[in-house]
Design a protein around this motif. Sequence first.
Motif, PDB file in Angstrom:
ATOM      1  N   ILE A  57       0.863  -1.177   0.000  1.00 48.62           N
ATOM      2  CA  ILE A  57       0.000   0.000   0.000  1.00 48.62           C
ATOM      3  C   ILE A  57       0.899   1.225   0.000  1.00 48.62           C
ATOM      4  O   ILE A  57       1.829   1.305   0.806  1.00 48.62           O
ATOM      5  CB  ILE A  57      -0.868   0.034   1.282  1.00 48.62           C
ATOM      6  CG1 ILE A  57      -1.483  -1.337   1.529  1.00 48.62           C
ATOM      7  CG2 ILE A  57      -1.918   1.117   1.199  1.00 48.62           C
ATOM      8  CD1 ILE A  57      -1.478  -1.746   2.974  1.00 48.62           C
ATOM      9  N   GLY A  59       0.848   5.529   0.176  1.00 44.93           N
ATOM     10  CA  GLY A  59       0.051   6.736   0.377  1.00 44.93           C
ATOM     11  C   GLY A  59       0.368   7.664  -0.787  1.00 44.93           C
ATOM     12  O   GLY A  59       0.132   7.335  -1.948  1.00 44.93           O
ATOM     13  N   GLY A  61       3.456   8.408  -1.402  1.00 46.92           N
ATOM     14  CA  GLY A  61       4.777   7.967  -1.866  1.00 46.92           C
ATOM     15  C   GLY A  61       5.920   8.877  -1.444  1.00 46.92           C
ATOM     16  O   GLY A  61       6.928   8.971  -2.139  1.00 46.92           O
ATOM     17  N   ALA A  63       7.721   8.489   1.379  1.00 46.99           N
ATOM     18  CA  ALA A  63       8.741   7.792   2.170  1.00 46.99           C
ATOM     19  C   ALA A  63       9.961   7.494   1.296  1.00 46.99           C
ATOM     20  O   ALA A  63       9.824   7.038   0.160  1.00 46.99           O
ATOM     21  CB  ALA A  63       8.164   6.504   2.736  1.00 46.99           C
ATOM     22  N   SER A 134       5.028   9.486  10.805  1.00 46.41           N
ATOM     23  CA  SER A 134       5.385  10.891  10.527  1.00 46.41           C
ATOM     24  C   SER A 134       5.222  11.763  11.758  1.00 46.41           C
ATOM     25  O   SER A 134       4.376  11.510  12.612  1.00 46.41           O
ATOM     26  CB  SER A 134       4.469  11.465   9.451  1.00 46.41           C
ATOM     27  OG  SER A 134       4.959  11.195   8.204  1.00 46.41           O
ATOM     28  N   LEU A 135       5.995  12.828  11.732  1.00 47.00           N
ATOM     29  CA  LEU A 135       6.035  13.737  12.869  1.00 47.00           C
ATOM     30  C   LEU A 135       5.244  15.001  12.560  1.00 47.00           C
ATOM     31  O   LEU A 135       5.372  15.559  11.473  1.00 47.00           O
ATOM     32  CB  LEU A 135       7.501  14.108  13.086  1.00 47.00           C
ATOM     33  CG  LEU A 135       7.903  14.769  14.375  1.00 47.00           C
ATOM     34  CD1 LEU A 135       7.719  13.808  15.537  1.00 47.00           C
ATOM     35  CD2 LEU A 135       9.354  15.215  14.283  1.00 47.00           C
TER      36      LEU A 135
HETATM   37  C1  LIG Z   1       9.908  17.279   1.714  1.00 46.45           C
HETATM   38  C2  LIG Z   1       9.474  16.297   2.759  1.00 46.45           C
HETATM   39  C3  LIG Z   1       9.349  16.716   4.071  1.00 46.45           C
HETATM   40  C4  LIG Z   1       8.986  15.804   5.056  1.00 46.45           C
HETATM   41  N1  LIG Z   1       8.903  16.242   6.315  1.00 46.45           N
HETATM   42  C5  LIG Z   1       8.619  15.366   7.279  1.00 46.45           C
HETATM   43  C6  LIG Z   1       8.517  15.798   8.622  1.00 46.45           C
HETATM   44  O1  LIG Z   1       8.664  16.978   8.921  1.00 46.45           O
HETATM   45  N2  LIG Z   1       8.273  14.874   9.565  1.00 46.45           N
HETATM   46  C7  LIG Z   1       8.130  13.555   9.235  1.00 46.45           C
HETATM   47  O2  LIG Z   1       7.947  12.735  10.115  1.00 46.45           O
HETATM   48  N3  LIG Z   1       8.166  13.125   7.982  1.00 46.45           N
HETATM   49  C8  LIG Z   1       8.414  13.995   7.008  1.00 46.45           C
HETATM   50  N4  LIG Z   1       8.459  13.556   5.737  1.00 46.45           N
HETATM   51  C9  LIG Z   1       8.256  12.128   5.473  1.00 46.45           C
HETATM   52  C10 LIG Z   1       6.806  11.837   5.223  1.00 46.45           C
HETATM   53  O3  LIG Z   1       6.060  12.423   6.208  1.00 46.45           O
HETATM   54  C11 LIG Z   1       6.552  10.349   5.288  1.00 46.45           C
HETATM   55  O4  LIG Z   1       7.202   9.793   4.198  1.00 46.45           O
HETATM   56  C12 LIG Z   1       5.051   9.982   5.250  1.00 46.45           C
HETATM   57  O5  LIG Z   1       4.892   8.664   5.650  1.00 46.45           O
HETATM   58  C13 LIG Z   1       4.501  10.192   3.918  1.00 46.45           C
HETATM   59  O6  LIG Z   1       3.089   9.992   3.783  1.00 46.45           O
HETATM   60  P1  LIG Z   1       2.632   9.349   2.419  1.00 46.45           P
HETATM   61  O7  LIG Z   1       1.178   9.532   2.277  1.00 46.45           O
HETATM   62  O8  LIG Z   1       3.485   9.843   1.311  1.00 46.45           O
HETATM   63  O9  LIG Z   1       2.923   7.821   2.732  1.00 46.45           O
HETATM   64  P2  LIG Z   1       3.870   6.801   1.956  1.00 46.45           P
HETATM   65  O10 LIG Z   1       5.251   7.310   1.989  1.00 46.45           O
HETATM   66  O11 LIG Z   1       3.297   6.495   0.637  1.00 46.45           O
HETATM   67  O12 LIG Z   1       3.719   5.528   2.899  1.00 46.45           O
HETATM   68  C14 LIG Z   1       4.294   5.540   4.189  1.00 46.45           C
HETATM   69  C15 LIG Z   1       3.980   4.208   4.883  1.00 46.45           C
HETATM   70  O13 LIG Z   1       2.587   4.140   5.156  1.00 46.45           O
HETATM   71  C16 LIG Z   1       2.031   2.953   4.598  1.00 46.45           C
HETATM   72  N5  LIG Z   1       0.672   3.261   4.174  1.00 46.45           N
HETATM   73  C17 LIG Z   1       0.259   4.251   3.364  1.00 46.45           C
HETATM   74  N6  LIG Z   1      -1.077   4.226   3.255  1.00 46.45           N
HETATM   75  C18 LIG Z   1      -1.514   3.195   4.003  1.00 46.45           C
HETATM   76  C19 LIG Z   1      -2.797   2.646   4.290  1.00 46.45           C
HETATM   77  N7  LIG Z   1      -3.926   3.157   3.802  1.00 46.45           N
HETATM   78  N8  LIG Z   1      -2.874   1.558   5.097  1.00 46.45           N
HETATM   79  C20 LIG Z   1      -1.759   1.009   5.636  1.00 46.45           C
HETATM   80  N9  LIG Z   1      -0.519   1.502   5.395  1.00 46.45           N
HETATM   81  C21 LIG Z   1      -0.405   2.575   4.595  1.00 46.45           C
HETATM   82  C22 LIG Z   1       2.955   2.575   3.456  1.00 46.45           C
HETATM   83  O14 LIG Z   1       2.867   1.206   3.153  1.00 46.45           O
HETATM   84  C23 LIG Z   1       4.303   2.975   4.041  1.00 46.45           C
HETATM   85  O15 LIG Z   1       4.766   1.968   4.883  1.00 46.45           O
HETATM   86  C24 LIG Z   1       8.738  14.452   4.724  1.00 46.45           C
HETATM   87  C25 LIG Z   1       8.809  14.043   3.392  1.00 46.45           C
HETATM   88  C26 LIG Z   1       9.178  14.957   2.420  1.00 46.45           C
HETATM   89  C27 LIG Z   1       9.268  14.486   0.988  1.00 46.45           C
END
Ligand SMILES: Cc1cc2nc3c(=O)[nH]c(=O)nc-3n(C[C@H](O)[C@H](O)[C@H](O)COP(=O)(O)OP(=O)(O)OC[C@H]3O[C@@H](n4cnc5c(N)ncnc54)[C@H](O)[C@@H]3O)c2cc1C
Length: 439
Positions: A57, A59, A61, A63, A134-135
């Motif tokens: 899965i 979100g 993307g 990570a 995430s934070l």
């Molecule tokens: C520029 C930038 C700044 C950032 N700043 C921060 C920050 O300040 N603090 C911080 O903590 N992070 C930060 N991040 C990281 C970001 O918050 C994490 O990567 C977060 O998990 C992303 O959410 P996403 O929707 O893209 O999830 P994804 O990266 O797509 O997925 C994250 C995880 O969640 C799982 N997942 C997603 N959807 C589901 C679902 N429906 N059910 C079960 N599992 C699921 C995925 O399998 C994966 O393991 C930052 C990233 C970027 C690119």
Amino acid sequence: MAHDHEEFEVEGARLNTWSNRSGTQSCRPHVVTHPWSLRGLQFEIEAARKHNQRLRIAGAGHADTALCVTDGRLLTLRNYQGVVSVDRQRYRVRVRGGTSLGALGKALADKGLALSGIGGLESQTIAGAVSGGSLATLPTSGLIAKQVTAFRLLLASGEEIECSRSTHSDIFELGRVNLGALGIVTELELQCVPAYNLELIAESRPLDEALAALKTHDANAGGLTLSWSVHAARAGLVRATRTQTRADPAAGHTLPAALATGVRWLAARFPQQATWWLPEPAPAERRVLAATDALGRRSLLPRLRCSCFVPRESLGATVEALKPLLRRSTAATHARLDVTPVIADSLPLSPAHGGDVYYLRLGANRGADQLTLFELARQTMTEHGGRPDWAAWPDGDPAAFDEVADLDAFGCLQARLDPEGLFLNTWLSRLLRRSRGVD
Ligand SMILES: Cc1cc2nc3c(=O)[nH]c(=O)nc-3n(C[C@H](O)[C@H](O)[C@H](O)COP(=O)(O)OP(=O)(O)OC[C@H]3O[C@@H](n4cnc5c(N)ncnc54)[C@H](O)[C@@H]3O)c2cc1C
């Protein structure tokens, strides 16, 4: 189970590669789908089992760790969004997992509500932010998962269950930060607070003074983030507190962020010349921002991050050890180190589990120099007791996560809920095998 094509948006089998937002992780899934309904999500599970494929899965993307990659089936909840219900008396809201943080913030503001901790990017999904640990950094720092009071999980069996302190409490306790390894988080209930604006007071100080201010800061009283652009002698400090004062009309304007992106791009292209014109942080500024404007927007320039949580007592030594690495690096003109205090929590798999920590985030433009820098920085941060950020540890070996709290209990829960490992990929399988001591 019957299959209705209207339940799906499907991307071509093996025609495209999928890659995360920064382009650091890519894979060739057999198929990528974006179901519109619970039935569509259940069909995906059924199809994966029938064809003996794994199902990951994603979100939005964001990570940078290999959490979402698969050569099996990949699904997103981008068509499974929106507010399901609002409990105004208890300030609680129930949302679908694919809702973006930006859309969630706006929907909450319309109802006079807000999350107590805001963080990350507009485009992140709420299920991804919670599942990936995430934070939230504004106004204070803590995992977004702390605000979850219940969630619905679609299991490998196709059954959807409610998890809260009173129902399936073991899964609720262990599975808020779940890395997508337990099932599909379809809905989440979040504890909100009355809507607020953010007062941000910025100042600049010599780096050592800024670090000292951080160490004496009471994280319960409000947020404080240090940002040090590696070329600069001074660091920026931003204090954040909740306020009911009206937001400044231009405070959410994106021009300063766009300018900063441009400056970093120029600095990376012309590092020799950059040393004499790169700016120091602005001296002082106060502004009031709507909570909905506090989230980051997608940058045009691919930035990579490497983040770690270090124990309070190690902050000074970690930054001292990082300084020469960062200053010597050819990435020094565009690298930036952000530091923020994080209050301890008791969430399993949380890097802040059991003790107050500092979140260190090193960001740099994507490129060969940045990869070398990250490798050295990772080593330094872990040598000082740092626990890596699940989502921001590019090229991270699962071994780096060995010290994570309750990983063994999480592994047992995963094996109980999903004995065939439907929701795993190679990286997660290795992580969980290590937690059982068999890698
Ligand atoms: C520029 C930038 C700044 C950032 N700043 C921060 C920050 O300040 N603090 C911080 O903590 N992070 C930060 N991040 C990281 C970001 O918050 C994490 O990567 C977060 O998990 C992303 O959410 P996403 O929707 O893209 O999830 P994804 O990266 O797509 O997925 C994250 C995880 O969640 C799982 N997942 C997603 N959807 C589901 C679902 N429906 N059910 C079960 N599992 C699921 C995925 O399998 C994966 O393991 C930052 C990233 C970027 C690119």
